[in-house]
Design an enzyme around this catalytic site. Structure first.
Site, PDB file in Angstrom:
ATOM      1  N   SER A 157       0.833  -1.210   0.000  1.00  0.00           N
ATOM      2  CA  SER A 157       0.000   0.000   0.000  1.00  0.00           C
ATOM      3  C   SER A 157       0.865   1.256   0.000  1.00  0.00           C
ATOM      4  O   SER A 157       0.499   2.275   0.572  1.00  0.00           O
ATOM      5  CB  SER A 157      -0.924   0.021   1.240  1.00  0.00           C
ATOM      6  OG  SER A 157      -1.718  -1.119   1.261  1.00  0.00           O
ATOM      7  N   GLY A 170      -2.269   4.754   2.025  1.00  0.00           N
ATOM      8  CA  GLY A 170      -2.571   3.518   1.313  1.00  0.00           C
ATOM      9  C   GLY A 170      -3.824   2.821   1.815  1.00  0.00           C
ATOM     10  O   GLY A 170      -4.234   3.006   2.957  1.00  0.00           O
ATOM     11  N   GLU A 215      -4.615  -2.851   1.614  1.00  0.00           N
ATOM     12  CA  GLU A 215      -4.513  -4.005   2.509  1.00  0.00           C
ATOM     13  C   GLU A 215      -5.413  -3.918   3.743  1.00  0.00           C
ATOM     14  O   GLU A 215      -5.727  -4.932   4.354  1.00  0.00           O
ATOM     15  CB  GLU A 215      -3.056  -4.142   2.986  1.00  0.00           C
ATOM     16  CG  GLU A 215      -2.081  -4.332   1.848  1.00  0.00           C
ATOM     17  CD  GLU A 215      -0.641  -4.124   2.308  1.00  0.00           C
ATOM     18  OE1 GLU A 215       0.116  -5.099   2.269  1.00  0.00           O
ATOM     19  OE2 GLU A 215      -0.273  -3.015   2.713  1.00  0.00           O
TER      20      GLU A 215
END
Ligand SMILES: Cc1cc2nc3c(=O)[nH]c(=O)nc-3n(C[C@H](O)[C@H](O)[C@H](O)COP(=O)(O)OP(=O)(O)OC[C@H]3O[C@@H](n4cnc5c(N)ncnc54)[C@H](O)[C@@H]3O)c2cc1C
Ligand code: FES
Ligand code: FES
Lengths: 158, 283, 760
Positions: C529, C711, C714
């Site tokens: 990420s 990010g 995930e």
């Protein structure tokens, strides 16, 4: 080797194919069509979906020899003159494509579904698409796309 | 996959003539869905495939003298959507809905679904419970085999290498009610870990007699005779559960990636009772 | 998901994917589509033993098959690459087995032919004889086993904390990370309660629908590699190293990826196709099958022993021991061991912590990064553990967490202070959306219902570099050059939005050039990420640089500030015709302080990812079947740059982890994978996913991120497994400690709880 004659995306074509070649091999190697592609190679993911005489089949399990005399439609045959079909538009608008590898199969199956059930509920959508896999798991968006497309198609028919 | 010869006969007779009783590398191909998997995995390398696709005489669905007759190359999707089938034995229609997926059903055939003899297939137990039989064509003529006697073992039938299944016959059900339960353990849609097909003659909730078949967890589809005995005369839920217990006691189960034999025994116990309940509730 | 735009209105807008039309029409470019003149196809012959010396290799029948161009073994490879060992952390993986094999499925030889069917048939004719050696498959056994996978450890030298392992013999430990903070011994001695549990995560794998595929060709100037890779810059550097060439003779091109999830990082087939092309002087392409993905890379199976000291409802001490099953080659496993080691105690404020995390070699398919980089294995353990403690202490699971979570400003296990980590907000939103305060119907009869939650967090990857170029053409149109790989996560679109925001133009008008190391600048890799944060920074800086240069150009041609003259006119004024470019560049590397001898660092990460999941389940107590009826994912993603893409990333990540939780598992029989296909290894389909799935990004902003973003790829994975296990216990009173949560396991646990355990 044999020569097979068939209609490919509305065009009469012929091609050389070995008996053990699948329709995916022939589309890729003879016609530069990459939208039907082998992934699981077991009939489970739908990445290789093509329509033979209007019915969806897994191209990975379909011998090229068997399309002789038939009509084959691939994902590339849907959009005419660069204009997306309502189903393709819906996939784009709802974010139902991530990596896109599975997308042609889902778009083609969604077309089959909506031809049979113009106003499907979640249950019917899941049932129809249960044989297509998306590892990016865009499933919720795919369900939304099918519903959006259904609306677009119904509006288009009015 | 390796190169092979592909023959495309137009008649059943011609097709039988192209087969070879002694050569395991010559085989019929119908939908090809099962054969393609085997060829891709390299477990089957044919020298010649005899396609049944051009044989017109094998694709009909008819009711003949009250019996449902289905040509062997009828695609499963056609069977699934056939009104005649739904009227005659709605359990077949329901079972087909979760058999593999739409693309496979569009291509796979009735004959292939029987001749492949993978014990995990959904149709064989259903057809056995319904008392169905197949008509088999060989060089010297036709013979009829009850589906119950078709399977010789794991991926093995009693057919000779130069025999073809021509049609499937499902007798009149005379008011019997049937159900098929598919139990999967690795995903919602999968090959069954256990299939249970039952057909009952019943008076309301009282079972007169029952036919109970289990598959997938066993080497071939199996009639559960002790369970059938326990179910006949059943009038309450406790009796249905006793039939489940009887099936759990008599079934010879296999451990595999879908579950241990000990666990499948419990599944048999529960699903046999559930299938009987479902059949009693079914039309 | 709500739209929150800023400034130019480009960031915060659900721009449809730039490449969406290409994807829905089947015309998007993948390496799959590449066919080169005179191209040979390679098919790999693989090992059938888990650990052994190759006694003989007979390729004569394969070579004799008509249509076969060549059969290649390691001896051939060495004629073009004398030292054919590669890897990001260790140089331990040979292009083809060299004398020894270390796992079943390891490449031993390659057949080349123009017809893939012939290559495949020939590969099946190769015969190898092995002297079998003792093998080890279990990560705990690997700590002490007599069987040792590699004769000698070969760290790559890239990472300072691996240097001490160089040349080590008789060990399977490829990295051990240790952290000590405070005085755990004292905390345990003074605790009211001590809980200890052990959890196991199974071996699973990525399975992108586009399996690994790479092609190489020789050109006038060197070697070009077309590859489905998440790390083109790394491939270039590593191939150049293997060949002893300068970087600029190696060109790596990456079109779209049909999924990656961490599988396509570092080197996979690239070194092999490079060697084959150099050997044959012809283009070579290798496309793996779905089955072969099982022999390429997996996610680490892991065992986690966790022990906590509780005093007055507070967690005062925690011991964590984690063993990571790395398989036969290290890949990036040692980094996972360390980076995830940082957060093994979970998002809790615990003063006394000890962490021991071990990366182990075993004789299995190598394990590497997979969406979450080790974190889902950890959260699975610590959030199951949290629930078990709350249950034993009769504390409300939400309140118990709230009493213990890390808040901004508090030091996390490594000593790094938390910042912009909306842990409490995630917990609160999750509890609210799950309606945790309201009474719950636990069902009756044979179907029981339950609910559970879990939260987790992750440190990002640092220090890693990203560089971007923004090119403004003379007509004002803008092109972005960067080596971030769009594997479906939508990075092209998000990066275009960042440029668009700075330059105040529509994101849709921006062209994003795909990674091509001759053209696009360096980026460490598309992983962890990091793209939106690290590359996002570089992209924003490049756009700002271009903007500043445009302003300078305006001044130069005498346009007054704020005159709003179209860009094309500026170029026209300067060059008297449509000509010229403005090139903006940006480069970003977040700061980082490596951990000290105690594993402590004041700067472990540039940002924190936070994610939580709530689940409701129904358990059929007669069969153990579990149906997850609702799954709610809440995450802190900073400011969502593209709300729709954020949502699809959260739900996609959650479904992937749902598969790892409920159904996926590599089955092994003596090191042999027995379910290497979609027929037997079941990834979630549309009928498996929970009927109700909701995703939410909490209101938050990453102060240091580009436009407040961070990010997101995930975070949706973190809480899924423990939330479901917690819900199962809530439903029917049994606790599972090993993934996946299959019906049989639930049923067996139910029977055991009744004192009537089922026989094996
Ligand atoms: C992805 C996938 C999922 C599946 N899931 C299920 C499932 O859930 N449940 C289930 O029941 N099945 C499932 N199947 C199996 C499927 O039912 C079979 O593949 C199919 O029925 C075979 O039919 P076919 O016509 O394609 O056979 P083919 O592949 O053409 O042939 C199969 C075998 O039968 C022989 N054969 C074919 N026709 C005849 C005939 N008329 N006479 C004698 N021999 C003949 C062939 O020689 C061959 O040995 C699945 C298959 C796939 C590919
Ligand atoms: S590749 Fe044909 S269905 Fe998966
Ligand atoms: S979009 Fe990636 S597999 Fe479906």
């Amino acid at each position: 080797m044999r020569t097979i004659h068939f209609t490919l995306n509305d065009e009469a074509v012929s091609a050389q194919a070995a008996e053990h070649h699948s329709i995916v091999d022939v589309l890729r190697d003879r016609f530069d069509l990459f939208g039907a592609r082998e992934s699981c190679a077991q009939g489970l993911c739908g990445c290789c979906t093509v329509l033979v005489d209007g019915t969806a089949v897994s191209g990975c399990l379909y011998l090229a020899a068997f399309v002789d005399g038939k009509t084959v439609t691939t994902i590339e045959g849907l959009a005419q003159n660069g204009k997306l079909t309502p189903i393709q538009e819906a996939f784009l608008e709802t974010g139902a494509t991530q990596c896109g590898f599975c997308t042609p199969g889902f778009v083609l199956m969604a077309g089959q579904l909506l031809a049979a059930h113009p106003d499907p509920d979640d249950e019917e959508i899941r049932h129809y698409l249960s044989g297509n896999l998306c590892r990016c798991a865009a499933y919720p968006e795919i369900i939304a796309a099918v519903k959006l497309a259904a609306g677009k198609l119904r509006a288009g028919r009015l | 996959m390796t190169p092979f010869e592909l023959a495309e006969p137009k008649t059943l007779k011609e097709a039988v003539g192209l087969l070879d009783a002694d050569d395991p590398t010559v085989r019929p191909i119908a939908g090809g869905t099962a054969l393609m998997l085997m060829m891709k995995a390299g477990v089957f390398r044919p020298s010649k495939l005899v396609s049944l696709r051009a044989i017109k005489e094998l694709t009909s669905i008819e009711i003949v003298k009250g019996e449902l007759t289905v040509g062997a190359t009828t695609p499963l999707a056609v069977l699934e959507h056939s009104e005649a089938v739904r009227m005659h034995a709605p359990v077949i229609t329901r079972a087909l809905r979760t058999l593999s997926n739409i693309r496979v059903r569009n291509v796979a055939t009735v004959g292939g679904a029987l001749a492949h003899a993978d014990p995990h297939m959904d149709l064989p137990p259903v057809l056995i419970a319904l008392g169905a039989r197949v008509v088999v064509q060989g060089r010297s003529g036709a013979r009829t085999i009850p589906v119950a006697d078709l399977f010789a073992g794991y991926f093995e039938t009693v057919l000779a290498k130069d025999e073809l299944i021509a049609s499937l016959i499902v007798p009149a059900q005379d008011g019997r009610r049937a159900a098929y339960l598919k139990c999967t353990t690795r995903a919602v849609h999968d090959w069954p870990a256990l299939g249970v097909a039952v057909s009952v003659a019943a008076d309301g909730k009282a079972i007169k007699n029952a036919s109970i078949v289990i598959s997938a967890a066993t080497e071939t589809p199996m009639r559960m005779s002790a369970a059938e005995k326990a179910a006949s005369g059943a009038t309450d839920d406790a009796a249905l559960r006793r039939a489940g217990d009887a099936a759990a006691a008599e079934a010879e189960l296999i451990s595999d990636g879908q579950g241990s034999a000990a666990y499948k025994k419990e599944l048999v116990r529960v699903y046999v009772a559930r299938a009987l309940r479902a059949a009693l509730g079914a039309a | 998901m709500a739209t929150r735009t800023i400034g130019s209105g480009q960031v915060g807008r659900s721009v449809p994917r730039l490449e969406g039309a290409a994807k829905v029409t089947g015309r998007a470019e993948y390496v799959h589509n590449i066919r080169l003149p005179k191209m040979l196809i390679g098919k790999i012959f693989r090992s059938t033993v888990a650990q052994g010396r190759i006694k003989s290799l007979d390729v004569s029948a394969a070579r004799a098959l008509p249509g076969v161009y060549r059969v290649v073994t390691i001896d051939d490879v060495k004629t073009v690459i004398p030292n054919p060992l590669y890897g990001p952390a260790f140089h331990d993986q040979p292009i083809l087995a060299d004398g020894k094999v270390h796992y079943i499925g390891e490449p031993v030889a390659v057949v080349l032919a123009t017809d893939p069917y012939i290559a495949e048939a020939a590969a099946s004719l190769i015969e190898a004889e092995y002297e079998e050696l003792p093998a080890v498959f279990d990560e705990i056994e690997a700590m002490t086993s007599a069987a040792v996978v590699h004769d000698e450890l070969r760290p790559a030298g890239t990472f300072p904390d691996l240097k001490h392992l160089k040349g080590k013999k008789n060990t399977n430990i490829a990295l051990d990370f240790h952290l000590r903070r405070g005085d755990p011994g004292k905390a345990f001695a003074e605790a009211d309660h001590v809980f200890e549990h052990t959890f196991r995560s199974q071996q699973v794998l990525h399975l992108p629908l586009e399996p690994f595929v790479s092609a190489a060709e020789l050109t006038e100037t060197g070697l070009t590699i077309h590859t489905a890779s998440q790390s083109p810059s790394f491939v270039r550097i590593e191939i150049a190293r293997l060949l002893g060439w300068p970087e600029n003779k190696v060109r790596v091109k990456v079109p779209y990826l049909g999924g990656g999830f961490g599988a396509k990082l570092y080197i996979k087939l690239e070194a092999m196709v490079a060697a084959l092309t150099l050997l044959t002087r012809r283009p070579v392409k290798i496309s793996l099958t779905m089955e072969e993905q099982f022999y390429t890379l997996t996610k680490h199976a892991a065992t986690f022993r966790i022990k906590s000291a509780i005093k007055n409802g507070r967690i005062t001490g925690r011991d964590c021991e984690v063993w990571w099953n790395g398989g036969a080659y290290a890949d990036i496993g040692p980094r996972i061991t360390q980076k995830s080691g940082f957060t093994a105690p979970g998002p809790y404020d615990i003063d006394n912590v000890s962490i021991d995390s071990y990366s182990l070699y075993t004789n299995l398919t190598p394990a590497g990064a997979l969406r979450g980089f080790g974190i889902p294995q950890l959260v699975w353990a610590y959030e199951s553990h949290t629930d078990m403690m709350a249950r034993a202490l009769k504390l409300d699971p939400v309140e118990f967490r709230r009493n213990n979570i890390l808040r901004d400003g508090r030091a996390q296990a490594t000593g790094t202070a938390m910042k912009d980590a909306a842990i409490e907000a995630v917990l609160d939103r999750l509890a609210l959306r799950m309606n945790m305060k309201a009474p719950f119907d636990h069902g009756g009869g044979t179907v029981k219902r339950g609910r559970g939650i879990a939260i987790g967090f992750k440190a990002s990857i640092s220090p890693t570099t990203s560089i971007a170029i923004v090119n403004v053409a003379a007509d004002g149109s803008v092109t972005l050059y960067c080596s971030t790989v769009d594997m479906g996560q939508g990075s092209d679109t998000a990066n275009a939005q960042l440029v668009a925001e700075v330059l105040n133009i529509p994101a849709e008008s921006i062209k994003v050039v795909h990674p091509d190391t001759d053209v696009t600048p360096y980026d460490m890799a598309t992983l962890g990420s990091r793209s939106l944060y690290h590359m996002g920074h570089a992209v924003r800086l490049a756009a700002e640089d271009a903007k500043a240069k445009l302003a300078a150009l305006a001044r130069e041609v005498g346009v007054p500030e704020g005159a709003n003259v179209p860009v094309a006119e500026l170029f026209q004024k300067k060059y008297k015709m449509q000509a010229g470019n403005i090139i903006g560049t940006g480069s970003y590397i977040p700061s980082y302080v490596p951990p000290d001898a105690n594993g402590l660092t004041p700067e472990a990460t540039p940002f924190w990812m936070v994610g939580g999941t709530g689940a409701e389940v129904e358990v059929d107590t007669e069969t153990g079947h579990v149906r997850v009826t609702k799954l709610i994912n809440v995450a802190d993603v900073g400011r969502p740059v593209n709300p729709r893409i954020v949502e699809t990333q959260l739900s996609g990540a959650a479904v992937m982890q749902f598969g790892f939780t409920m159904q996926e598992k590599i089955e092994l029989d003596g090191g042999q994978i027995t379910n290497a296909s979609f027929a037997d290894y079941k990834i979630p389909s549309i009928v498996d996913i929970p009927p109700v799935m909701q995703n939410e990004a909490v209101e938050s902003e990453q102060g240091s991120g580009p436009f407040g973003a961070k990010g997101v790829g995930e975070s949706g994975t973190f809480g899924v497994s423990p939330a479901i296990a917690n819900a199962i216990e809530d439903a029917c009173g049994v606790r599972l400690t090993e993934l996946p949560l299959t019906a049989e396991k639930v049923y067996r646990a139910l029977r055991a709880a009744q004192g009537k355990p089922l026989e094996e």
